[in-house]
Design a protein around this motif. Structure first.
Motif, short mmCIF file in Angstrom:
data_model
loop_
_atom_site.label_atom_id
_atom_site.label_comp_id
_atom_site.label_asym_id
_atom_site.label_seq_id
_atom_site.Cartn_x
_atom_site.Cartn_y
_atom_site.Cartn_z
N ASP A 1 0.80 -1.11 0.06
CA ASP A 1 -0.02 0.13 0.18
C ASP A 1 0.99 1.27 0.07
OD1 ASP A 1 -2.31 1.73 0.03
OD2 ASP A 1 -2.21 1.68 2.27
N GLN B 1 4.04 1.57 -1.22
CA GLN B 1 4.73 1.44 -2.38
C GLN B 1 3.46 2.21 -3.43
OE1 GLN B 1 7.90 1.69 -2.91
NE2 GLN B 1 8.44 0.98 -0.98
N ALA B 2 2.54 1.47 -3.62
CA ALA B 2 1.54 2.02 -4.33
C ALA B 2 1.11 3.46 -4.16
CB ALA B 2 0.18 1.15 -4.17
N GLN B 3 0.91 3.83 -3.01
CA GLN B 3 0.84 5.52 -3.00
C GLN B 3 1.86 6.24 -3.22
OE1 GLN B 3 -1.30 6.63 0.68
NE2 GLN B 3 -2.10 4.65 1.00
N GLY C 1 4.13 5.79 -5.37
CA GLY C 1 4.09 5.65 -6.93
C GLY C 1 3.05 6.33 -7.49
N ARG C 2 2.07 6.57 -6.81
CA ARG C 2 0.92 7.57 -7.47
C ARG C 2 1.14 9.15 -7.04
NH1 ARG C 2 -2.99 3.79 -5.72
NH2 ARG C 2 -4.17 5.23 -4.54
N GLY C 3 2.25 9.30 -6.16
CA GLY C 3 2.48 10.57 -5.87
C GLY C 3 1.53 10.99 -4.67
N LEU C 4 1.03 10.36 -3.87
CA LEU C 4 0.03 10.61 -2.85
C LEU C 4 0.58 10.67 -1.68
CD1 LEU C 4 -2.81 8.07 -3.86
CD2 LEU C 4 -2.74 10.34 -4.52
N GLU D 1 3.17 12.66 0.73
CA GLU D 1 4.04 13.92 0.51
C GLU D 1 4.19 14.47 1.91
OE1 GLU D 1 0.54 17.29 -0.34
OE2 GLU D 1 1.57 16.43 -2.04
#
Length: 149
Positions: free
Chosen positions: A23, A25-27, A29-32, A34
């Motif tokens: 989860d 890594q997925a976030q 990767g999507r730039g979520l 920060e």
């Protein structure tokens, strides 16, 4: 739930809570993911002290490592800055893009003086200062721009 110690490229440390490593890594990767201070999306996972949840008992942590993270001068400064920003947010009215107009109205006695915050361009800020209207730019982390809890 996975609690990760994260850091942006500017050195701001913060925690992130994720359902799993996948989860996170997925976030990421999507730039979520920060930085809550500067909104930088270039985030690195930092080493963290082990933490064991043993049922109803309190979590067992590696105390020396955990305390070292929380008491560094940068962490103390970051925490103090966030407390100050929260105080400003709770003690002022958000007038949004009408900031320059409202500041002038208060300065010239057209409306009651009160603590306000909002957005002003560099040009508007310069003009307010030239008119003798005291203003202070305060960059806010993206996460704090919503309603104050």
């Amino acid at each position: 739930m996975k609690v990760l110690n994260l850091q942006c490229r500017h050195g701001h440390a913060f925690e992130g809570w994720f359902a799993s490593e996948d989860d996170f890594q997925a976030q990421l990767g999507r730039g979520l993911v920060e930085c809550p201070l500067c909104a930088d999306a270039q985030i690195a996972k930092m080493p963290s002290a082990p933490r064991l949840n043993l049922g109803a008992a309190a979590p067992v942590e590696a105390p020396a490592e955990r305390q070292a993270v929380a008491t560094t001068p940068d962490a103390q400064l970051q925490a103090a800055w966030l407390r100050m920003v929260h105080e400003v947010m709770t003690q002022t009215e958000d007038v949004g893009e009408r900031f320059a107009e409202e500041a002038r109205r208060m300065h010239y006695g057209e409306t009651e003086e009160r603590g306000i915050r909002g957005q002003a361009s560099r040009e508007e800020t310069r003009e307010l200062l030239e008119e003798g209207i005291p203003v202070l730019p305060l960059p806010l982390p993206k996460g704090l721009k919503g309603p104050v809890q």
